[in-house]
Design a protein around this motif. Sequence first.
Motif, mmCIF file in Angstrom:
data_model
loop_
_atom_site.group_PDB
_atom_site.id
_atom_site.type_symbol
_atom_site.label_atom_id
_atom_site.label_comp_id
_atom_site.label_asym_id
_atom_site.label_seq_id
_atom_site.Cartn_x
_atom_site.Cartn_y
_atom_site.Cartn_z
ATOM 1 N N VAL A 195 0.826 -1.288 0.023
ATOM 2 C CA VAL A 195 0.032 0.060 0.073
ATOM 3 C C VAL A 195 0.689 1.184 0.070
ATOM 4 O O VAL A 195 1.679 1.514 0.903
ATOM 5 N N THR A 196 0.885 2.146 -0.884
ATOM 6 C CA THR A 196 1.456 3.309 -1.140
ATOM 7 C C THR A 196 0.938 4.413 -1.116
ATOM 8 O O THR A 196 -0.286 4.598 -1.899
ATOM 9 N N VAL A 197 1.235 5.293 -0.158
ATOM 10 C CA VAL A 197 0.530 6.707 -0.099
ATOM 11 C C VAL A 197 1.382 7.841 -0.312
ATOM 12 O O VAL A 197 2.450 7.813 0.292
ATOM 13 N N ARG A 198 1.146 8.671 -1.364
ATOM 14 C CA ARG A 198 2.014 9.607 -1.742
ATOM 15 C C ARG A 198 3.516 9.148 -1.902
ATOM 16 O O ARG A 198 4.342 9.584 -1.494
ATOM 17 N N ASP A 199 3.647 8.102 -2.629
ATOM 18 C CA ASP A 199 4.967 7.679 -3.144
ATOM 19 C C ASP A 199 5.474 7.072 -1.789
ATOM 20 O O ASP A 199 6.911 6.858 -1.867
ATOM 21 N N ARG A 200 5.127 6.643 -0.798
ATOM 22 C CA ARG A 200 5.716 6.038 0.250
ATOM 23 C C ARG A 200 4.665 4.828 0.724
ATOM 24 O O ARG A 200 3.689 4.930 0.867
ATOM 25 N N ILE A 201 5.682 3.576 0.733
ATOM 26 C CA ILE A 201 4.952 2.555 1.237
ATOM 27 C C ILE A 201 4.632 2.365 2.672
ATOM 28 O O ILE A 201 5.382 2.594 3.382
ATOM 29 N N GLU A 202 3.249 2.339 2.888
ATOM 30 C CA GLU A 202 2.662 2.637 4.112
ATOM 31 C C GLU A 202 2.560 1.033 4.729
ATOM 32 O O GLU A 202 2.632 1.048 6.005
ATOM 33 N N ALA A 203 2.158 0.125 3.836
ATOM 34 C CA ALA A 203 2.151 -1.039 4.320
ATOM 35 C C ALA A 203 2.547 -2.321 3.363
ATOM 36 O O ALA A 203 2.361 -1.693 2.270
ATOM 37 N N SER A 204 2.848 -3.434 3.765
ATOM 38 C CA SER A 204 3.152 -4.579 2.757
ATOM 39 C C SER A 204 2.812 -5.845 3.515
ATOM 40 O O SER A 204 2.709 -5.979 4.652
ATOM 41 N N GLY A 205 2.894 -6.981 2.696
ATOM 42 C CA GLY A 205 2.532 -8.350 3.436
ATOM 43 C C GLY A 205 2.565 -9.388 2.247
ATOM 44 O O GLY A 205 2.972 -8.980 0.979
ATOM 45 N N MET A 206 2.287 -10.340 2.737
ATOM 46 C CA MET A 206 2.201 -11.597 1.712
ATOM 47 C C MET A 206 1.033 -12.565 2.292
ATOM 48 O O MET A 206 0.973 -12.629 3.429
ATOM 49 N N GLN A 207 0.451 -12.916 1.353
ATOM 50 C CA GLN A 207 -0.755 -14.120 1.431
ATOM 51 C C GLN A 207 -0.171 -15.407 0.936
ATOM 52 O O GLN A 207 0.102 -15.259 -0.506
ATOM 53 N N ASP A 224 1.528 -9.306 7.738
ATOM 54 C CA ASP A 224 1.687 -8.029 7.154
ATOM 55 C C ASP A 224 2.846 -7.448 7.851
ATOM 56 O O ASP A 224 3.473 -8.135 8.687
ATOM 57 N N SER A 225 3.348 -6.231 7.565
ATOM 58 C CA SER A 225 4.581 -5.485 7.896
ATOM 59 C C SER A 225 4.277 -4.996 9.197
ATOM 60 O O SER A 225 5.339 -4.917 9.838
ATOM 61 N N THR A 246 -10.311 -14.400 9.448
ATOM 62 C CA THR A 246 -10.049 -14.329 10.986
ATOM 63 C C THR A 246 -8.608 -13.837 11.196
ATOM 64 O O THR A 246 -7.613 -14.394 10.367
ATOM 65 N N GLY A 247 -8.257 -12.910 12.104
ATOM 66 C CA GLY A 247 -6.807 -12.506 12.379
ATOM 67 C C GLY A 247 -6.648 -12.102 13.667
ATOM 68 O O GLY A 247 -7.206 -11.946 14.391
ATOM 69 N N THR A 248 -5.129 -11.718 13.863
ATOM 70 C CA THR A 248 -4.969 -11.276 15.103
ATOM 71 C C THR A 248 -4.111 -9.979 14.728
ATOM 72 O O THR A 248 -2.973 -9.951 13.755
ATOM 73 N N THR A 249 -4.551 -8.797 15.265
ATOM 74 C CA THR A 249 -3.659 -7.606 15.052
ATOM 75 C C THR A 249 -2.276 -7.533 15.901
ATOM 76 O O THR A 249 -2.007 -8.259 16.701
ATOM 77 N N PRO A 250 -1.601 -6.245 15.636
ATOM 78 C CA PRO A 250 -0.296 -6.168 16.197
ATOM 79 C C PRO A 250 -0.550 -6.203 18.054
ATOM 80 O O PRO A 250 0.554 -6.551 18.800
ATOM 81 N N ASP A 251 -1.536 -5.668 18.502
ATOM 82 C CA ASP A 251 -1.783 -5.335 19.958
ATOM 83 C C ASP A 251 -2.412 -6.721 20.483
ATOM 84 O O ASP A 251 -2.543 -6.964 21.515
ATOM 85 N N GLY A 252 -2.727 -7.544 19.455
ATOM 86 C CA GLY A 252 -3.343 -8.714 20.159
ATOM 87 C C GLY A 252 -4.777 -9.024 20.060
ATOM 88 O O GLY A 252 -5.191 -10.199 20.433
ATOM 89 N N SER A 253 -5.485 -7.999 19.557
ATOM 90 C CA SER A 253 -6.854 -8.191 19.501
ATOM 91 C C SER A 253 -7.335 -9.054 18.244
ATOM 92 O O SER A 253 -6.362 -9.111 17.471
ATOM 93 N N LYS A 254 -8.395 -9.738 18.221
ATOM 94 C CA LYS A 254 -8.842 -10.383 17.207
ATOM 95 C C LYS A 254 -9.673 -9.563 16.177
ATOM 96 O O LYS A 254 -10.526 -8.677 16.509
ATOM 97 N N SER A 255 -9.761 -10.110 14.873
ATOM 98 C CA SER A 255 -10.701 -9.430 14.047
ATOM 99 C C SER A 255 -11.158 -10.678 13.156
ATOM 100 O O SER A 255 -10.718 -11.751 12.962
ATOM 101 N N SER A 256 -12.119 -10.339 12.333
ATOM 102 C CA SER A 256 -12.819 -11.037 11.405
ATOM 103 C C SER A 256 -13.615 -10.273 10.245
ATOM 104 O O SER A 256 -13.861 -9.000 10.563
ATOM 105 N N SER A 257 -13.893 -11.012 9.303
ATOM 106 C CA SER A 257 -14.460 -10.525 8.263
ATOM 107 C C SER A 257 -14.781 -11.458 7.055
ATOM 108 O O SER A 257 -14.365 -12.404 6.957
ATOM 109 N N VAL A 258 -15.620 -10.951 6.086
ATOM 110 C CA VAL A 258 -15.939 -11.774 5.077
ATOM 111 C C VAL A 258 -15.577 -10.917 3.709
ATOM 112 O O VAL A 258 -16.086 -9.860 3.375
#
Length: 298
Positions: A195-207, A224-225, A246-258
């Motif tokens: 994810v690039t915002v104004r020519d700067r990579i803000e986040a990256s990752g691999m699936q 993710d990065s 389903t996922g785990t965020t950097p602070d340890g909280s859980k997430s989910s989505s479709v």
Amino acid sequence: MNHVGVAIMLVTWGTFCSNLLADQAADEAAIRQAVEQYVVAYNRSDAKAVAAMWSPEAVYTNRQTGQQVSGRQAIEQQFAAIFAANKDSKLAASTNSVEFISPGVAVEFGTATIVTPEQDSEESGYTAVYVKRDGAWLLDGITEEDIPVVQSNYEHLKDLEWMIGTWVDQDDQSTVETTCEWTKNRNFITRMFSVTVRDRIEASGMQIVGWDPATKQIRSWVFDSDGGFGEGTWSKKNQAWHIQATGTTPDGSKSSSVNIIKPIDSDTFTWQSIHRIAAGALLPNVAEFVVVRQTASE
């Protein structure tokens, strides 16, 4: 040695090398032709013709029984028995390379396939030693080994092959770029994203997307990065892929989505995310947006 002598020596050496290469090219062609003749004789079930292509002192090892025989007469008898026991079987052989050990000894590396009606074909790799006798190249020995069967989950993942390539979603502020590739043997698909915002990579990752033989379904794992990670299960509904994530965020909280991916054509798909929950809180849906394939010129 004077300059004239050096020049003559170099010319002579160059001529010798050229002649040697020409001789080897002719010998290699002769060995390849011998392989073709061997296949023809085998497929005629002509044990005498097959045995004539072996040297008088050759040793043949029956791959199925392990029995060794030496000499043309014994080899002829061995192949006569093989042909009698395996009627209608056919041989196909392909030469991969030929290496010369000396002017009169060569090693051929190839692949052989035995096809028998109503049975699975048998494929093996082989190494054949040839000796040159009276201008003819004759077999002196063959060793064979099974070709390992490569396991692939391509049949389960081929419906996702359209994703292979680089995809871009962008607006005036940001760009999301995703590149999808097959891994070796097509057992997994990797999706590298940034994810690039104004020519700067803000986040990256691999699936990583693959087939789970235990649950008999397509699954994915994402990292993710920022240190977050997650997994998803994929199911196809009509023409769209629904990914229960389903996922785990950097602070340890859980997430989910479709997440829903819907191919529009070979160069376009839509993406949206619904039923989003993070740290126990319901989040707004992400509206459907269009993602396009990046061409080579772009």
